[in-house]
Design an enzyme around this catalytic site. Structure first.
Site, PDB file in Angstrom:
ATOM      1  N   ASN A   1       3.312   3.382  43.674  1.00  0.00           N
ATOM      2  CA  ASN A   1       2.869   2.184  44.387  1.00  0.00           C
ATOM      3  C   ASN A   1       2.732   1.077  43.353  1.00  0.00           C
ATOM      4  OD1 ASN A   1       1.639   0.225  45.882  1.00  0.00           O
ATOM      5  ND2 ASN A   1      -0.316   1.307  46.142  1.00  0.00           N
TER       6      ASN A   1
ATOM      7  N   LYS B   1       2.277  -2.052  43.831  1.00  0.00           N
ATOM      8  CA  LYS B   1       1.368  -3.152  44.218  1.00  0.00           C
ATOM      9  C   LYS B   1       2.045  -4.494  43.889  1.00  0.00           C
ATOM     10  CE  LYS B   1      -2.321   0.099  43.411  1.00  0.00           C
ATOM     11  NZ  LYS B   1      -3.706   0.352  43.090  1.00  0.00           N
TER      12      LYS B   1
ATOM     13  N   HIS C   1      -3.602   1.260  52.887  1.00  0.00           N
ATOM     14  CA  HIS C   1      -4.106   1.327  51.509  1.00  0.00           C
ATOM     15  C   HIS C   1      -5.456   0.620  51.437  1.00  0.00           C
ATOM     16  CE1 HIS C   1      -4.511   0.748  47.223  1.00  0.00           C
ATOM     17  NE2 HIS C   1      -3.654   1.748  47.088  1.00  0.00           N
TER      18      HIS C   1
ATOM     19  N   GLU D   1      -6.704  -1.311  49.357  1.00  0.00           N
ATOM     20  CA  GLU D   1      -6.644  -2.734  48.971  1.00  0.00           C
ATOM     21  C   GLU D   1      -6.287  -3.600  50.173  1.00  0.00           C
ATOM     22  OE1 GLU D   1      -3.993  -2.195  45.660  1.00  0.00           O
ATOM     23  OE2 GLU D   1      -5.594  -1.132  44.584  1.00  0.00           O
TER      24      GLU D   1
ATOM     25  N   GLU E   1      -7.103   8.841  48.831  1.00  0.00           N
ATOM     26  CA  GLU E   1      -7.323   7.990  47.673  1.00  0.00           C
ATOM     27  C   GLU E   1      -8.785   7.553  47.639  1.00  0.00           C
ATOM     28  OE1 GLU E   1      -3.478   6.122  46.091  1.00  0.00           O
ATOM     29  OE2 GLU E   1      -4.301   4.758  47.566  1.00  0.00           O
TER      30      GLU E   1
ATOM     31  N   GLY F   1      -7.488   2.741  40.050  1.00  0.00           N
ATOM     32  CA  GLY F   1      -7.407   1.761  38.973  1.00  0.00           C
ATOM     33  C   GLY F   1      -8.604   1.771  38.043  1.00  0.00           C
TER      34      GLY F   1
ATOM     35  N   SER G   1      -5.943   6.944  39.855  1.00  0.00           N
ATOM     36  CA  SER G   1      -5.873   7.208  38.415  1.00  0.00           C
ATOM     37  C   SER G   1      -5.136   8.496  38.057  1.00  0.00           C
ATOM     38  CB  SER G   1      -7.283   7.193  37.796  1.00  0.00           C
ATOM     39  OG  SER G   1      -7.856   5.907  37.956  1.00  0.00           O
TER      40      SER G   1
HETATM   41  P1  PGA Z   1      -3.985   3.895  40.477  1.00  0.00           P
HETATM   42  O1  PGA Z   1      -3.639   3.388  41.965  1.00  0.00           O
HETATM   43  O2  PGA Z   1      -3.054   5.046  40.179  1.00  0.00           O
HETATM   44  O3  PGA Z   1      -3.722   2.700  39.593  1.00  0.00           O
HETATM   45  O4  PGA Z   1      -5.412   4.321  40.466  1.00  0.00           O
HETATM   46  C1  PGA Z   1      -3.342   4.303  42.988  1.00  0.00           C
HETATM   47  C2  PGA Z   1      -3.163   3.573  44.295  1.00  0.00           C
HETATM   48  O5  PGA Z   1      -3.907   2.626  44.560  1.00  0.00           O
HETATM   49  O6  PGA Z   1      -2.283   3.922  45.110  1.00  0.00           O
END
Ligand code: PGA
Length: 249
Positions: free
Chosen positions: A9, A11, A95, A97, A164, A170, A209
């Site tokens: 992903n 983003k 997601h 976000e 998630e 992140g 992460s």
């Molecule tokens: P990350 O993001 O691996 O940077 O923690 C995962 C995601 O939001 O899909």
């Protein structure tokens, strides 16, 4: 035999040029991968350039979102038909976000999943609890509620569910293998209640992460069928190491 599903992903990262550069390095690194579906979700603007590179390879394309209407006066939005036209086989929906910054509630998530499924687009459906919810002992309530509301009336069990935990996205904090396995098994149970035996074919992947360092231990968990990777998917070396995870510890 489990068929793993590992998706990048990206983003809001990478221009068209950066996308092409990534793929020129990455595709040869993963060309011999078997037993794992490898999926890349670049931003909308890079989809076509990515498709020109990945078509005919073992890497599939995903979008990061869609809008449920077919067409019309929806400035800034992208329809399912447009995604299919651009070469997408999957779309990420729900997601955290999107839920947090763009107001995607359970109803919007449900409409988006239905629109994608109606057109035959694969769905990577995200659920996850915040740190406050986990600390208040509400993890399982949140997961049940998001999963059931998101999938209400969705009869096609051809899905990928991504667990998630928001506190792990992140942040460099990964769920422990026990925490991941526990929630994945819980999601599996919810899916079995809705889809019966057919739930066995739904992949439940972990995101938050994921790195080359922790992927091997996560992938051995019984109910972890893959990963959704943000930060560590931006470099070809690190994402290819994740895709080529070691199946035996
Ligand atoms: P990350 O993001 O691996 O940077 O923690 C995962 C995601 O939001 O899909």
């Amino acid at each position: 035999m489990k068929r793993y599903f590992i998706a990048a992903n990206w983003k809001m990262n990478k221009t068209i040029g950066e996308t092409k550069e990534f793929l020129d390095s990455f595709l040869p690194m993963v060309k011999d991968v078997s037993g794992t579906e490898v999926v890349l979700a670049p931003p909308f603007t890079s989809l076509d350039a990515a498709f020109q590179k990945v078509k005919g390879t073992n890497v599939q394309l995903s979008a990061q979102d869609l809008f449920w209407e077919d067409k019309g006066a929806y400035t800034g939005e992208i329809s399912v038909a447009m995604l299919l036209d651009a070469g997408c086989r999957h779309v990420i929906i729900g997601h955290s976000e999107r839920r947090q910054h763009f107001g995607d509630n359970d109803d919007a998530v449900n409409r988006k999943i239905k629109a994608a499924k109606k057109a035959g687009l694969g769905v990577i459906f995200c659920v996850g609890e915040s740190l406050e919810q986990r600390e208040a002992g509400k993890t399982f309530d949140v997961i049940r509620s998001e999963t059931e509301k998101g999938l209400e009336g969705v009869t096609d069990e051809n899905l990928v569910v991504a667990y998630e935990p928001i506190w792990a996205i992140g942040t460099g904090k990964t769920a422990t293998t026990e925490q991941a396995q526990e929630v994945h098994a819980f999601i599996r149970k919810i899916l079995e209640d809705s889809y019966g035996n057919k739930a066995g074919s739904i992949r439940i992947i972990y995101g938050g992460s994921v790195t080359p360092e922790n992927v091997d231990s996560l992938m051995v968990c019984r109910d972890v069928d893959g990963a959704l990777v943000g930060g560590a998917s931006l470099k070809p070396e690190s994402f290819s190491r994740i895709v080529n995870f070691k199946k035996e510890m």
